[in-house]
Motif scaffolding. Sequence first.
Motif, short mmCIF file in Angstrom:
data_model
loop_
_atom_site.label_atom_id
_atom_site.label_comp_id
_atom_site.label_asym_id
_atom_site.label_seq_id
_atom_site.Cartn_x
_atom_site.Cartn_y
_atom_site.Cartn_z
N UNK A 56 0.87 -1.41 -0.02
CA UNK A 56 0.05 -0.06 0.06
C UNK A 56 0.91 1.49 -0.28
N UNK A 57 1.95 1.20 0.82
CA UNK A 57 2.85 2.30 0.85
C UNK A 57 3.54 2.65 -0.49
N UNK A 58 3.91 1.48 -0.97
CA UNK A 58 4.48 1.50 -2.54
C UNK A 58 3.49 2.00 -3.23
N UNK A 59 2.15 1.66 -3.58
CA UNK A 59 1.47 2.11 -4.32
C UNK A 59 1.03 3.71 -4.19
N UNK A 60 0.81 4.04 -2.73
CA UNK A 60 1.00 5.52 -2.44
C UNK A 60 2.09 6.26 -3.08
N UNK A 61 3.18 5.85 -2.84
CA UNK A 61 4.46 6.46 -3.19
C UNK A 61 4.60 6.76 -4.81
N UNK A 62 4.44 5.56 -5.41
CA UNK A 62 4.42 5.70 -6.91
C UNK A 62 3.52 6.76 -7.35
N UNK A 63 2.10 6.69 -7.05
CA UNK A 63 1.16 7.66 -7.54
C UNK A 63 1.62 9.01 -6.96
N UNK A 64 2.13 9.16 -6.06
CA UNK A 64 2.54 10.59 -5.53
C UNK A 64 3.63 11.16 -6.35
N UNK A 65 4.65 10.15 -6.63
CA UNK A 65 5.90 10.52 -7.30
C UNK A 65 5.30 10.83 -8.87
N UNK A 66 4.43 9.88 -9.26
CA UNK A 66 3.98 10.00 -10.57
C UNK A 66 3.34 11.41 -10.90
N UNK A 67 2.42 11.94 -9.80
CA UNK A 67 2.21 13.57 -9.80
C UNK A 67 3.25 14.32 -10.26
N UNK A 68 4.48 14.14 -9.70
CA UNK A 68 5.40 15.20 -9.74
C UNK A 68 5.89 14.99 -11.27
N UNK A 69 6.02 13.78 -11.93
CA UNK A 69 6.23 14.00 -13.23
C UNK A 69 5.33 14.59 -14.09
N UNK A 70 4.02 14.33 -13.63
CA UNK A 70 2.80 14.98 -14.44
C UNK A 70 2.72 16.42 -14.69
N UNK A 71 3.29 17.06 -13.01
CA UNK A 71 3.39 18.47 -12.87
C UNK A 71 4.38 18.94 -13.87
N UNK A 72 5.50 18.36 -13.91
CA UNK A 72 7.01 18.71 -14.66
C UNK A 72 6.59 18.74 -15.97
N UNK A 73 5.93 17.65 -16.46
CA UNK A 73 5.44 17.88 -18.02
C UNK A 73 4.57 18.70 -18.29
N UNK A 74 3.45 19.14 -17.57
CA UNK A 74 2.62 20.14 -17.65
C UNK A 74 3.23 21.55 -17.80
N UNK A 75 3.94 21.75 -16.93
CA UNK A 75 4.89 22.93 -16.99
C UNK A 75 6.07 22.99 -17.63
N UNK A 76 6.43 22.03 -18.49
CA UNK A 76 7.68 21.85 -19.04
C UNK A 76 8.89 22.32 -18.31
N UNK A 77 8.84 21.70 -17.03
CA UNK A 77 10.21 21.82 -16.19
C UNK A 77 11.35 21.04 -16.78
#
Length: 420
Positions: A74-95
């Motif tokens: 469960x912690x791995x799933x939460x961590x993966x989704x949490x860090x995946x959001x960071x990748x999405x933000x970076x892509x969304x804003x072109x960081x």
Amino acid sequence: MMNSESPAGAEVGTALDVNRLRKDFPALRRMVNGHPLVYFDNTAATLKPQSVIDSISRVYSDYPANVHRGIHMLSEEATNAYEEARVKVARFLNAREPDEIVYTLNTTDSINHIAGSWGEANIGPGDEVLVTDMEHHANFVPWQQLCMRKGAKFQVAHVLSSGQLDREDFDSKLNERTKLVACAHVSNVSAVVNPIRELAEQAHRVGAIFVADCAQSVPHMPVDLQALGADFIACSAYKFLAPFGVGILWGRRELLDSMPPYRTGGNMIAEVSREHTRFNVAPHKFEAGTPSIADVIGMGAAIDYLEQWGMQAIYEHEVELSRYMHERLADMPGVRVIGDWFPGKPAIASFHLDYAHPHDVAQFLNEEGVAVRSGLHCAEPLHCALGLSSSTRASLYLYNTHDEIDRMIAAIKTVEEIFA
Ligand code: PLP
């Protein structure tokens, strides 16, 4: 000449299928005082699509575990989704990289991180910080207070009666003592769009860093961080369909690496002993304690939703609504809109009626099911500079329509009949 006619029936003329996407927002089914809701308070907070609501609910029902610390599923799933959001933000804003994205609570928190970390370490007596009169208090008060603490000079560039930044005044206040310039990308009152790239280049020429408050640009237009040219940006996720409780701080990697942490404690360390603490690397060294995990994951779902329609299409739809709303307001006697209209103006209109107080206007519009905001919109220096004690603000988003603008105009006409 712009066409002032409201397109009948379906929303036409933009790439957005607004009638279809409106079905994704459960709050739009609400009746308010016997009328279907017209939600024109999007600058303050946006409605949430079902996919975002579902994503939060999935976290709590399927993997309500803490991130980063556990090796169980469960912690791995939460961590993966949490860090995946960071990748999405970076892509969304072109960081350049996801590790330049720091999760915070909101724009205010992001700006306080910069002031409390970079500012505390780099601003001293005799230095200057330059902001503008059109800032939201979130991008004004932290800099003013930092200057007071550090014996630095707090400089404020003026605005013109058109609502635009007074560039001559800005230029005259920018000098080699300026260490930091902070400016809104889009004003939350006048919707003025500042030329961040140009201003940041000017700041860099005198050796200052540049902070862009993107709270009102990121939700409404394509924002390319690398093209923008700022050193830090701040925004709030709940203003772009995401849950409350999460904001974004983006900083250039080399700046983030050089900065001390803003808060200390758990989750931000690499090693702790009785004598010494070694901090984790950015962005983790800025994310002390347990974060708002479900909200971050919900933000990822909001980005998926926005990308499904496309930020350019959203911007074009809003610009068309803005044109129509400003044209209808301009036709009304006794209505004064803050700032001049300009092509490409985001869909915010703050106005003052000669015959009624903004609070009365907002209250009456609410009777008709139209949600607008009245007051100073956390921009007291701007109202003061323009000689206004307060205003009524209508701010639109991707799900709003021409018909809803007609409903607001009809409600204002009734206010006129009662008060004028
Ligand atoms: N900056 C601008 C331009 C805003 O419009 C707002 C909120 O409306 C903020 C900063 C502050 O946002 P928050 O309250 O999420 O920190």
